[in-house]
Write a protein that holds these residues in place. Sequence first.
Motif, PDB file in Angstrom:
ATOM      1  N   LYS A 221      15.174 -45.554 -45.935  1.00  0.00           N
ATOM      2  CA  LYS A 221      14.136 -44.816 -46.654  1.00  0.00           C
ATOM      3  C   LYS A 221      13.712 -43.572 -45.879  1.00  0.00           C
ATOM      4  N   LYS A 222      13.562 -43.729 -44.569  1.00  0.00           N
ATOM      5  CA  LYS A 222      13.163 -42.589 -43.746  1.00  0.00           C
ATOM      6  C   LYS A 222      14.250 -41.520 -43.757  1.00  0.00           C
ATOM      7  N   ARG A 224      16.419 -40.947 -46.104  1.00  0.00           N
ATOM      8  CA  ARG A 224      16.422 -40.310 -47.425  1.00  0.00           C
ATOM      9  C   ARG A 224      15.326 -39.252 -47.527  1.00  0.00           C
ATOM     10  N   GLN A 225      14.135 -39.580 -47.031  1.00  0.00           N
ATOM     11  CA  GLN A 225      13.043 -38.616 -47.072  1.00  0.00           C
ATOM     12  C   GLN A 225      13.349 -37.371 -46.240  1.00  0.00           C
ATOM     13  N   LEU A 228      15.864 -35.192 -48.116  1.00  0.00           N
ATOM     14  CA  LEU A 228      15.315 -34.529 -49.299  1.00  0.00           C
ATOM     15  C   LEU A 228      14.303 -33.447 -48.956  1.00  0.00           C
ATOM     16  N   HIS A 229      13.540 -33.652 -47.905  1.00  0.00           N
ATOM     17  CA  HIS A 229      12.383 -32.790 -47.672  1.00  0.00           C
ATOM     18  C   HIS A 229      12.445 -31.957 -46.391  1.00  0.00           C
ATOM     19  N   THR A 230      13.553 -32.035 -45.666  1.00  0.00           N
ATOM     20  CA  THR A 230      13.709 -31.201 -44.478  1.00  0.00           C
ATOM     21  C   THR A 230      15.126 -30.622 -44.461  1.00  0.00           C
ATOM     22  N   ASN A 271      13.227 -31.779 -53.097  1.00  0.00           N
ATOM     23  CA  ASN A 271      11.847 -32.037 -53.526  1.00  0.00           C
ATOM     24  C   ASN A 271      11.708 -33.251 -54.439  1.00  0.00           C
ATOM     25  N   LYS A 272      12.734 -34.111 -54.459  1.00  0.00           N
ATOM     26  CA  LYS A 272      12.578 -35.388 -55.172  1.00  0.00           C
ATOM     27  C   LYS A 272      11.703 -36.295 -54.346  1.00  0.00           C
ATOM     28  N   PRO A 273      10.959 -37.209 -54.990  1.00  0.00           N
ATOM     29  CA  PRO A 273      10.098 -38.122 -54.221  1.00  0.00           C
ATOM     30  C   PRO A 273      10.918 -39.125 -53.445  1.00  0.00           C
TER      31      PRO A 273
END
Length: 273
Positions: A221-222, A224-225, A228-230, A271-273
């Motif tokens: 999960k980490k 994936r985040q 997506l966001h960095t 920018n997907k959650p």
Amino acid sequence: MLKALLYKDYGYRLITHNTNPDFAALADALNHLAQAHQQMPPTEKTSIPSTSTPITFTLNADNIITDTHSDALFPSSEKALIGLPFTSLLCLSSQQALTAILHTLSLSTAHPNPYHSDLDFQITPVLYYHIRCYMYYTPTQVVITSAPPTHSTPTQATPATTLKAKIQEITDYIDAHLDGSLPRTQAIAHRFGWNEKKLVQLFKIIHRQSPSAYYQQQRMKKARQLLLHTDMPLEEIATTIGYHSTNSFYKAFKKYYHHPPSRLRHPYCKNKP
């Protein structure tokens, strides 16, 4: 319930869901009144004693009722309770809580103090009785009673919430160490003063998976985040979640999500959650 309130017995509650609005409003008011009196400090309560007497259930190793003194709750059917599963007398939330507690107790034979938990007994489809119960466990039977222990104060009993708090400590420990290899469960159990088998079994009850499976889930999960966001490179993401090589991270991510991590670097995924 009005009769119970009249006689200073504040354990009863009315069920308010799936009822008409007028009944629900009245039930909420009575429940609030009963709860307020039940939580009132002893020094502020009236000196008129309650008519309710302690209830006691003796269960065998399969949690079937073998003996009971519960006429205060079930005056017309006490004998009929023999042979029934104890959980059949409880509301759903209490069934789940008690199952977790008894499972935990079964993993160890050393219990110097009783466990305690608030249980809701289903009296009728619209009425239940809320009361604190103390649980004495042996490998062959469990005694559940509303009578506080005489050899220690109730605050010395181990509450069910303490078990969840301890598992939360372990969960927080895992979450804080995603950047390295997860220690063996035996080492984690030793660190927190637990039996390894007890730790794994209770962790599964609360999280529906083993500590190692939870650890891997949180790592993925980490990752994936971060994807997506960095704009962090794959090599750095791999190191951040404890992988020593990008190739190992790539294979693990693809196995978990069924697609390579590079897919999330496509513009449409940003920018997907």
